[in-house]
Design an enzyme around this catalytic site. Structure first.
Site, PDB file in Angstrom:
ATOM      1  N   GLY A  40       0.861  -1.189   0.000  1.00  0.00           N
ATOM      2  CA  GLY A  40       0.000   0.000   0.000  1.00  0.00           C
ATOM      3  C   GLY A  40       0.882   1.219   0.000  1.00  0.00           C
ATOM      4  N   HIS A  41       0.957   1.902  -1.118  1.00  0.00           N
ATOM      5  CA  HIS A  41       1.836   3.060  -1.230  1.00  0.00           C
ATOM      6  C   HIS A  41       0.999   4.332  -1.216  1.00  0.00           C
ATOM      7  CE1 HIS A  41       4.983   0.283  -3.290  1.00  0.00           C
ATOM      8  NE2 HIS A  41       4.911   0.109  -1.993  1.00  0.00           N
TER       9      HIS A  41
HETATM   10  P1  GDP Z   1       5.260   2.713   1.593  1.00  0.00           P
HETATM   11  O1  GDP Z   1       4.508   1.436   1.639  1.00  0.00           O
HETATM   12  O2  GDP Z   1       6.714   2.548   1.845  1.00  0.00           O
HETATM   13  O3  GDP Z   1       4.953   3.529   0.383  1.00  0.00           O
HETATM   14  O4  GDP Z   1       4.762   3.579   2.827  1.00  0.00           O
HETATM   15  P2  GDP Z   1       3.257   3.906   3.214  1.00  0.00           P
HETATM   16  O5  GDP Z   1       2.672   4.743   2.180  1.00  0.00           O
HETATM   17  O6  GDP Z   1       2.534   2.694   3.625  1.00  0.00           O
HETATM   18  O7  GDP Z   1       3.471   4.685   4.590  1.00  0.00           O
HETATM   19  C1  GDP Z   1       4.076   5.838   4.694  1.00  0.00           C
HETATM   20  C2  GDP Z   1       3.139   6.802   5.393  1.00  0.00           C
HETATM   21  O8  GDP Z   1       3.883   7.894   5.823  1.00  0.00           O
HETATM   22  C3  GDP Z   1       2.065   7.359   4.487  1.00  0.00           C
HETATM   23  O9  GDP Z   1       0.926   7.662   5.221  1.00  0.00           O
HETATM   24  C4  GDP Z   1       2.727   8.621   3.942  1.00  0.00           C
HETATM   25  O10 GDP Z   1       1.790   9.592   3.508  1.00  0.00           O
HETATM   26  C5  GDP Z   1       3.483   9.084   5.142  1.00  0.00           C
HETATM   27  N1  GDP Z   1       4.722   9.799   4.891  1.00  0.00           N
HETATM   28  C6  GDP Z   1       5.629   9.636   3.885  1.00  0.00           C
HETATM   29  N2  GDP Z   1       6.702  10.440   4.093  1.00  0.00           N
HETATM   30  C7  GDP Z   1       6.457  11.113   5.250  1.00  0.00           C
HETATM   31  C8  GDP Z   1       7.208  12.067   6.011  1.00  0.00           C
HETATM   32  O11 GDP Z   1       8.323  12.448   5.675  1.00  0.00           O
HETATM   33  N3  GDP Z   1       6.643  12.514   7.158  1.00  0.00           N
HETATM   34  C9  GDP Z   1       5.418  12.096   7.588  1.00  0.00           C
HETATM   35  N4  GDP Z   1       4.943  12.603   8.731  1.00  0.00           N
HETATM   36  N5  GDP Z   1       4.695  11.185   6.909  1.00  0.00           N
HETATM   37  C10 GDP Z   1       5.222  10.709   5.766  1.00  0.00           C
END
Ligand code: GDP
Length: 424
Positions: A40-41
């Site tokens: 889930g990105h």
């Molecule tokens: P992925 O599976 O690696 O793409 O990560 P996810 O999307 O599941 O989780 C990352 C979460 O952190 C998401 O809700 C993003 O919107 C949020 N996010 C990404 N970068 C940052 C950041 O630098 N700071 C904060 N507070 N949230 C972030």
């Protein structure tokens, strides 16, 4: 540089989605090479939040071709829903143009989801904490040479033969566990309809990518999950069922390993994990709750609260070495505002009392972290766009981690939105 990969150096959820979305600006292709809709990105842009599960994160960039490589397992029912959801939100997804899916992708069928639940229940207290989406059973069937593939959806004879081969084995198992048998003709009809819908997108993506590489086009590989969840090199059996690390790229796309020029390793400024399995720097109680709330650490696929802990330089060094990371992307630095001190795990004490600077993959459940503490910062840094404008303690923290893992932090993210980032 022509081709790169963005891979998570922890147990997933590092914030890869945002980084891929950002880097896809410079790419012609964005390619998924493993996992399924258990990934889930999350992308946030101009206040709008969306979660992609199977569709690659380049989909918001005009001109980028988004490819689901053969190493990905595809639930065709889910794919139809995800595409419909994107269309409803006004996304320009054109099958066969900016969205391609490999004819060799194995299919996740409803029976795989049922079998996933059955297997997880049988594990009793030793549950892995899977997302329950049928990913593991699909990879098992691939290895057992029982699987159906994307290209079979548009080939009636192959589809009928493949279903028969599969159901002859699965129906007795489903029945034995009190589940309903699968009716071949009904499923075949549903799958054929989906095949017609996806037909323009289903292609030999390996060939497409090799030819693009020969033309020196920029290709960005999108890692799903994280290196520590890799089926071979992760914390087995608490892993995913595919090679989530960069080891999976060649097999999962049909490109040669040398096609990748640069690997970005993504880490959070702390550590999280979803599901069961060892996690040396895990926090308990109030402190864990504080970090979970500050980082909104709830799974984007399952909504489950993520386990939270301090930065683990031993684990990250292992993952970086294994995946060949040449630069580090640190996300969620903003979340650490208000935590003081900031501990970083620099070594482990092993079960016999000795010290290890290396990641003991088989005995991780027996280690105790050894920490080095760094001063924290209290400022809100979500509006900072240049490294030099960060509080000195935040700069010190980033540099201390760089020194420890021996790889530069090239990109720092301080919030979910695309522009909340600074390059160094
Ligand atoms: P992925 O599976 O690696 O793409 O990560 P996810 O999307 O599941 O989780 C990352 C979460 O952190 C998401 O809700 C993003 O919107 C949020 N996010 C990404 N970068 C940052 C950041 O630098 N700071 C904060 N507070 N949230 C972030």
């Amino acid at each position: 540089m022509t081709s790169a990969c963005v891979t998570g150096l922890l147990w997933g959820d590092e914030g890869k989605g945002k980084i891929i979305d950002l880097l896809s600006e410079e790419s012609s292709y964005v390619v998924r090479y493993g996992g399924g809709h258990n990934a889930g990105h999350t992308l946030v842009h101009e206040g709008e939040r969306m979660v992609l599960h199977l569709v690659p994160c380049g989909i918001r960039r005009p001109g980028v071709v988004n490819v689901v490589g053969n190493g990905v397992v595809v639930d065709p029912f889910h794919l139809a829903e995800e595409l419909a959801g994107l269309e409803k939100r006004g996304f320009d997804v054109r099958l066969g143009e900016n969205f391609l899916v490999s004819e060799l992708c194995h299919l996740v069928l409803p029976l795989h989801r049922t079998l996933d639940e059955v297997a997880e229940n049988l594990r009793g207290d030793a549950k892995i904490g899977t997302t329950g989406r049928g990913i593991g059973p699909t990879y098992s069937d691939r290895a057992a040479r029982l699987g159906l593939r994307m290209g079979d959806l548009t080939r009636p004879r192959r589809l009928a033969d493949g279903l028969e081969r599969l159901l002859v084995q699965k129906n007795p198992i489903l029945e034995a566990f009190g589940e309903s048998r699968v009716d071949a003709s009904e499923l075949s009809e549903q799958l054929s309809r989906l095949g017609e819908q996806f037909r323009p997108a289903i292609t030999d993506t390996g060939r497409v990518l090799r030819e693009a590489a020969a033309r020196d086009e920029r290709i960005l590989m999108e890692g799903a999950q994280g290196v520590l969840l890799d089926v071979d090199h992760g914390t087995y059996p608490y892993v995913t069922s595919s090679n989530a690390s960069t080891c999976g790229i060649a097999a999962g796309t049909g490109m040669v390993p040398a096609a990748i020029d640069h690997v970005y390793g993504v880490v959070k400024a702390y550590t999280t994990r979803v599901g069961a399995g060892p996690f040396p720097t895990e926090l308990e109680g109030e402190e864990a709750e504080r970090l979970r709330t500050a980082g909104n650490e709830f799974g984007s696929t399952t909504g489950r609260p993520r386990r939270c802990g301090w930065f683990d330089a031993v684990a990250v060094s292992y993952a970086a070495q294994l995946s060949g990371a040449q630069s580090i992307v640190m996300t969620n630095l903003d979340v650490l505002s208000g935590f003081d001190p900031l501990p970083v795990c620099i070594a482990y004490q092993l079960g016999d009392g000795s010290r290890s600077d290396y990641f003991p993959v088989l005995d991780l459940d027996q280690v105790t972290p050894i920490y080095e503490e760094h001063p924290g910062f209290a400022e809100d840094i979500t509006g900072v766009r240049a490294f030099d404008d960060l509080p000195s303690e935040a700069r010190h923290y980033v540099r201390a981690i760089e020194d420890r893992i021996g790889i530069g932090v090239g990109l720092i993210s301080v919030g979910p939105a695309r522009d909340q980032v600074m390059r160094r």
